[in-house]
Design an enzyme around this catalytic site. Structure first.
Site, PDB file in Angstrom:
ATOM      1  N   HIS A  64     -26.510  27.105  18.609  1.00  0.00           N
ATOM      2  CA  HIS A  64     -25.902  26.087  17.743  1.00  0.00           C
ATOM      3  C   HIS A  64     -26.140  24.729  18.411  1.00  0.00           C
ATOM      4  O   HIS A  64     -26.199  24.655  19.636  1.00  0.00           O
ATOM      5  CB  HIS A  64     -24.402  26.397  17.671  1.00  0.00           C
ATOM      6  CG  HIS A  64     -23.626  25.595  16.679  1.00  0.00           C
ATOM      7  ND1 HIS A  64     -23.259  24.291  16.912  1.00  0.00           N
ATOM      8  CD2 HIS A  64     -23.130  25.918  15.461  1.00  0.00           C
ATOM      9  CE1 HIS A  64     -22.561  23.848  15.871  1.00  0.00           C
ATOM     10  NE2 HIS A  64     -22.473  24.812  14.979  1.00  0.00           N
TER      11      HIS A  64
ATOM     12  N   ASP B 185     -21.048  30.657  24.929  1.00  0.00           N
ATOM     13  CA  ASP B 185     -20.453  30.093  23.709  1.00  0.00           C
ATOM     14  C   ASP B 185     -19.971  31.283  22.886  1.00  0.00           C
ATOM     15  O   ASP B 185     -20.765  31.992  22.283  1.00  0.00           O
ATOM     16  CB  ASP B 185     -21.531  29.279  22.973  1.00  0.00           C
ATOM     17  CG  ASP B 185     -21.122  28.908  21.548  1.00  0.00           C
ATOM     18  OD1 ASP B 185     -20.034  29.333  21.091  1.00  0.00           O
ATOM     19  OD2 ASP B 185     -21.896  28.195  20.883  1.00  0.00           O
TER      20      ASP B 185
ATOM     21  N   GLN C 110     -18.443  32.633  17.898  1.00  0.00           N
ATOM     22  CA  GLN C 110     -18.634  33.645  16.845  1.00  0.00           C
ATOM     23  C   GLN C 110     -18.314  35.057  17.329  1.00  0.00           C
ATOM     24  O   GLN C 110     -18.429  36.011  16.564  1.00  0.00           O
ATOM     25  CB  GLN C 110     -20.086  33.610  16.339  1.00  0.00           C
ATOM     26  CG  GLN C 110     -20.489  32.286  15.715  1.00  0.00           C
ATOM     27  CD  GLN C 110     -19.791  32.011  14.393  1.00  0.00           C
ATOM     28  OE1 GLN C 110     -19.324  32.932  13.716  1.00  0.00           O
ATOM     29  NE2 GLN C 110     -19.706  30.749  14.024  1.00  0.00           N
TER      30      GLN C 110
ATOM     31  N   LYS D  21     -11.659  29.592  14.272  1.00  0.00           N
ATOM     32  CA  LYS D  21     -12.488  30.725  13.840  1.00  0.00           C
ATOM     33  C   LYS D  21     -11.776  32.050  14.129  1.00  0.00           C
ATOM     34  O   LYS D  21     -12.209  33.109  13.692  1.00  0.00           O
ATOM     35  CB  LYS D  21     -13.841  30.699  14.545  1.00  0.00           C
ATOM     36  CG  LYS D  21     -14.717  29.503  14.125  1.00  0.00           C
ATOM     37  CD  LYS D  21     -16.122  29.655  14.646  1.00  0.00           C
ATOM     38  CE  LYS D  21     -16.877  28.350  14.764  1.00  0.00           C
ATOM     39  NZ  LYS D  21     -17.275  27.752  13.485  1.00  0.00           N
TER      40      LYS D  21
END
Lengths: 139, 415
Positions: free
Chosen positions: B132, B209, B212, B235
């Site tokens: 990302h 990261d 997700q 999220k």
């Protein structure tokens, strides 16, 4: 036909459809029928960058009036582009600069004018008016 | 752990779970909302909304400062939230958990703070081709400032990291490997444990990261042995504006503060300031207290269902949707890794993702379209964007059926 008259014509045209699907299908058809932009005008400097849909806009100035041609890689955006051109092309810079373009709201496709980054339409209208200002200054 | 989530339009647990999310009962464009944009942000259960409401209605005070009861109560709750997150990640200490604004903020913190201390001219930072923008730009900026070099792990056509290439990239000049746990665009679950092991063999720290990953799978930072792990509260069914940076104690002690100000100090004079120990060293100013409380409530909610239950249910949704999408003529799935989270990106021959997303929206179906903040990845596939559906545990196979029907309708209209 004045800008307002064309806008009114479009509003009446869209009123014939009683659901969103009909309106969108009509918009898609308009997109498909948009006269092709001259490939030589489909260059990066004519590109209005939206986050997703790309719009190429070209304008010429003839006999005191502006002629727009444009294209987009997204068909719904292209339909909106076709509507904008139908309303604004072949008018004087002053008429274009002063246009309100509130027909978009009336045909129930208001979301396409919201200042989101999802399409290049807001930027396109801005560019069409900027072109008009430029021609006005020059003429 | 509760019973397994029942599938398909039944009145089982899935309906009970869905009832916890007020927004799932609203209509969009006259149709029942089908929310398949969980990769962008997730919806919030009532318990999270109530926690926020209760904070502002009954608990509001500033933390770490007051002698008065309200301040002491909320300080305790705020620090308990930190412990909840420590447990979620199985961090060794609660002071290794830093509250941030989100994943992006956490990565910026490490790139700036770690970079200031450890990165210099000619050094190298490794990211991957599927990152990302938030896990590219802070490193790119650091490299520009320091004269360091950004190296990129390539991927194969399926969207899997090429580990053999990675091994060649790590060397004595490498100062950091920054890698996503799960790709937001492709859904690929990266073999981060192996990457961390390979990097550590060359004494290189690794930042993960996890934006997700955390909503879908159990993360154990000690087992992974990662040096940094970031994620976003929103999220994970929590509020926006709150996120987490986990950092190993040794790094957090050694790194200079990122932003400085109230709350970060032990003593201040005009001549010299002595900074507080982590985590306070990295939490300048009044933090997002409500966000921390809300995030803890979200984690409690997720824990009550169980991340293992969630992972297996979402795998079922992923398989079901993948099989259905593969049957559509001219549709190509971008990202076909063997290990995937519940994210599917696709393109349809001759159609612009924006057009597909616009028609689906008219049908009440929320998907994401565009480059998903992964432009280098789009360039790798030679495309400008995709349509992305991303599932959460409150989605159903019934919704997937509705989506497939809507997609077929959109294709028919647009072709």
């Amino acid at each position: 036909m004045s800008i307002e008259e064309t806008e009114q014509e479009i509003v009446e045209e869209f009123e014939l459809f009683d659901d969103w699907m009909g309106r969108y299908e009509h918009l898609i058809d308009l997109g498909k029928s948009l006269p092709l932009i001259d490939e030589k005008n489909k260059t990066n400097d004519k590109l209005i960058k939206g986050c997703q849909a790309q719009v190429w806009l070209h304008s010429d100035f003839k006999n005191g009036k502006i002629i727009y041609t444009a294209d987009s890689d997204a068909i719904i955006t292209k339909g909106m582009v076709a509507l904008m051109i139908r309303v604004l092309t072949n008018h004087t810079p002053d008429e274009i600069i002063n246009s309100k373009l509130d027909f978009v709201e009336k045909i129930g496709l208001i979301k396409h004018l919201s200042p989101t980054r999802s399409n290049g339409l807001v930027s396109m209208i801005k560019q069409m008016k900027l072109d008009a200002i430029a021609y006005k200054v020059k003429s | 752990m509760t019973e397994p989530i029942t599938t398909y339009k039944t009145s089982g647990n899935i309906e009970i779970i869905r009832a916890d999310f007020p927004i799932l009962s609203r209509k969009v464009n006259g149709k029942p909302l089908i929310y398949f944009d969980n990769g962008a942000t997730s919806q919030k259960p009532k318990s999270v909304i109530d926690a926020l409401d209760n904070y502002y209605s009954n608990q509001n005070a500033n933390i770490h400062r007051g002698v008065h009861t309200l301040s002491q109560e909320i300080t305790l709750d705020y620090e308990n939230a930190r412990t909840t997150i420590q447990k979620l990640l199985n961090a060794a200490y609660s002071h290794e958990i830093i509250f941030t604004k989100g994943t992006t903020d956490g990565i910026n913190l490490v790139a700036t703070s770690f970079g200031k201390r450890y990165v210099g001219l000619g050094d190298e930072i490794i990211v991957s081709a599927m990152e990302h923008h938030s896990n590219i730009l802070p490193w790119q900026q650091l490299c520009d400032e320091k004269g360091a070099i950004l190296k990129v792990i390539p991927i194969n056509d399926a969207g899997e990291l090429q580990l053999e290439e990675f091994k060649k990239l790590v060397n004595s000049k490498t100062k950091m490997v920054a890698i996503s746990h799960v790709s937001n665009t492709l859904g690929t679950i990266n073999p981060i444990k192996e990457i961390i092991k390979l990097a550590h063999a060359k004494n290189v720290p690794v930042l993960v990261d996890g934006a997700q990953a955390v909503p879908h799978t159990i993360v154990d930072v000690q087992e992974l042995d990662c040096d940094f792990y970031c994620f976003s509260g929103h999220k994970l069914f929590g509020p926006t504006g709150i996120g987490i940076l986990y950092g190993k104690e040794k790094w957090l002690n050694a790194m200079p503060p990122y932003q400085v100000g109230g709350g970060t100090i032990k003593t201040v004079s005009f001549e010299k300031t002595e900074y507080a120990d982590p985590p306070l060293k990295f939490e300048a100013g009044t933090p997002h207290i409500a966000g921390a409380i809300g995030l803890a409530a979200a984690i409690d909610y997720v824990n009550a269902i169980g991340l293992n239950t969630i992972a297996s249910y979402e795998y079922e949704l992923l398989t079901y949707a993948t099989e259905a999408l593969q049957k559509i003529d001219g549709l190509k799935i971008i990202g076909t890794a063997k290990q995937k989270a519940s994210v599917i990106s696709f393109i349809v021959d001759g159609l612009h993702p924006f057009d597909i997303g616009t028609i689906l929206d008219q049908l009440g179906i929320a998907v994401r379209t565009g480059h998903h903040c992964t432009q280098p990845l789009m360039a790798r596939y030679g495309i400008s964007g995709t349509v992305r559906v991303s599932f959460a545990f409150y989605n159903t196979k019934y919704e997937i059926d509705e989506f497939i029907e809507g997609l077929q309708r959109a294709i028919k209209m647009l072709k």
